[in-house]
Design an enzyme around this catalytic site. Sequence first.
Site, PDB file in Angstrom:
ATOM      1  N   GLY A  70     -32.027  -0.803 -10.459  1.00  5.55           N
ATOM      2  CA  GLY A  70     -31.635  -2.099 -10.994  1.00  5.55           C
ATOM      3  C   GLY A  70     -31.019  -2.082 -12.375  1.00  5.55           C
ATOM      4  N   CYS A 112      -5.993  -5.222   7.401  1.00  5.41           N
ATOM      5  CA  CYS A 112      -5.550  -6.532   7.892  1.00  5.41           C
ATOM      6  C   CYS A 112      -6.669  -7.533   7.626  1.00  5.41           C
ATOM      7  CB  CYS A 112      -5.229  -6.456   9.375  1.00  5.41           C
ATOM      8  SG  CYS A 112      -3.977  -5.215   9.718  1.00  5.41           S
ATOM      9  N   TYR A 160     -18.423  -8.383  -2.605  1.00  7.12           N
ATOM     10  CA  TYR A 160     -19.096  -9.225  -3.602  1.00  7.12           C
ATOM     11  C   TYR A 160     -18.131  -9.846  -4.607  1.00  7.12           C
ATOM     12  CZ  TYR A 160     -22.816  -5.710  -2.561  1.00  7.12           C
ATOM     13  OH  TYR A 160     -23.688  -4.838  -1.993  1.00  7.12           O
TER      14      TYR A 160
HETATM   15  C1  LIG Z   1     -30.840   0.151  -3.805  1.00  7.84           C
HETATM   16  C2  LIG Z   1     -32.163   0.586  -4.241  1.00  7.84           C
HETATM   17  C3  LIG Z   1     -32.325   1.335  -5.413  1.00  7.84           C
HETATM   18  C4  LIG Z   1     -31.182   1.654  -6.346  1.00  7.84           C
HETATM   19  O1  LIG Z   1     -30.600   0.508  -6.856  1.00  7.84           O
HETATM   20  P1  LIG Z   1     -29.522   0.599  -8.048  1.00  7.84           P
HETATM   21  O2  LIG Z   1     -29.074  -0.808  -8.196  1.00  7.84           O
HETATM   22  O3  LIG Z   1     -28.434   1.484  -7.571  1.00  7.84           O
HETATM   23  O4  LIG Z   1     -30.221   1.125  -9.237  1.00  7.84           O
HETATM   24  C5  LIG Z   1     -33.587   1.763  -5.742  1.00  7.84           C
HETATM   25  N1  LIG Z   1     -34.660   1.492  -4.955  1.00  7.84           N
HETATM   26  C6  LIG Z   1     -34.543   0.780  -3.822  1.00  7.84           C
HETATM   27  C7  LIG Z   1     -35.748   0.540  -2.996  1.00  7.84           C
HETATM   28  C8  LIG Z   1     -33.305   0.297  -3.422  1.00  7.84           C
HETATM   29  O5  LIG Z   1     -33.191  -0.419  -2.304  1.00  7.84           O
END
Ligand SMILES: *Cc1c(COP(=O)(O)O)cnc(C)c1O
Length: 412
Positions: free
Chosen positions: A229, A340, A313
């Site tokens: 995140g 397309c 997105y």
């Molecule tokens: C997608 C995901 C991540 C990595 O997310 P980032 O946004 O790339 O840091 C980590 N853990 C889980 C469980 C995820 O689904």
Amino acid sequence: MKQTFADREKFEEIAARYGTPIHVYDEKGIRENARRLNRAFSWNPGFKEYFAVKATPTPGILKILKEEGCGVDCSSLTELMLSEKCGFSGHDIMFSSNETPVADMKKARELGAYINLDDYTHVKFLNEICGIPESICCRFNPGGVFSVANQIMDNPRDAKYGMTRGQMKSAYRDLLALGAKNFGIHAFLVSNATFNEYYPMMARQLFTLAVELHQATGAHIEFVNLSGGIGIPYYPDQIAPNIEIIANGVREAYNEVLVPAGMGDVKIFTELGRYMLGPYGCLLTRAIHEKHIYKEYIGVDACACNLMRPAMYGAYHHITVLGKEDAPHDHLYDVVGSLCENNDKFAIDRELPEIDVGDLLVIHDTGAHGHAMGYNYNGKLRSAEVLLKEDGSTTLLRRAETPEDYFATMVF
Ligand SMILES: *Cc1c(COP(=O)(O)O)cnc(C)c1O
């Protein structure tokens, strides 16, 4: 201005040798960033980053991260198999899945991975198919909204993941009765968070929950997994998150919540994807057409099949026209691919220097969730991936798909 990690000469050399479109990764950037992360969290002796494989499922990349001390975070059978092939095993693997198929769960157990249960019903599910391991993790969803300074950053209440507070407690009790000894807590509340408060605020919530769960059930909390995140600055004027500030914020919460509860041995884990790779990959593509109708279009040889984020997105990816970095950005273009599908646009109304057919374009920050999200719509083939090594040489990480690959699964 956003810099490219190599100059025009190097990118022309790569284009001549491997063709375009192509995803290029920067080994130096990847390693330096991984070291910065590990250094920032070195106050926690058990710290480990489990790279989210889904972001860049490429062996050459996973091996670099392994050398930097990272594990892997998987969520499917094939991601587990890929990680096994790259030499990961046991507690170097975190299995954070949801709606998990039986075969996937069995494979995770067989590899000795940390298993992160997404739901209360998965306690019974796991126990019935392969038994409960000594160390086990549960994913938490606090519900409500996650806000910083009264601004809503994301909406955990609407996310399909994780368990409620009450379910966490029940799951821990059941798992203890089934023989589990060490517990983890996991949560993922905000995606692409570029504000430094995200990890520290979530960590404080999870540490508080860890103390509650420990006191209510007697469970030994082995780790808190802050998951992924942490974001990256996709826009040129955006400020990058500061990992030292973030890690210190987590440390403060740790010292204020866990240490006084006698839980100073809890390990901090992360599952970063975007933060680890995003800025250290780019999509190199060549302008192959120009079109002047109601708007000005530049057609490139990459399309949304090579990078889905803008189409999916409306995500911003910065574009550099190589060799024209300092030219006036006095043209307004839509930079488009050949699908397309009218959403196949890498940029809309973007101010760029005048682009000529034959110019090489760098689409920035495609190192995570770039090639990985590729697909074959319109019969498009996925591109190669190449690594720019620290010594300036290049090596192929994945060849481009061929028509034979495209036809391989078809029954004629
Ligand atoms: C997608 C995901 C991540 C990595 O997310 P980032 O946004 O790339 O840091 C980590 N853990 C889980 C469980 C995820 O689904």
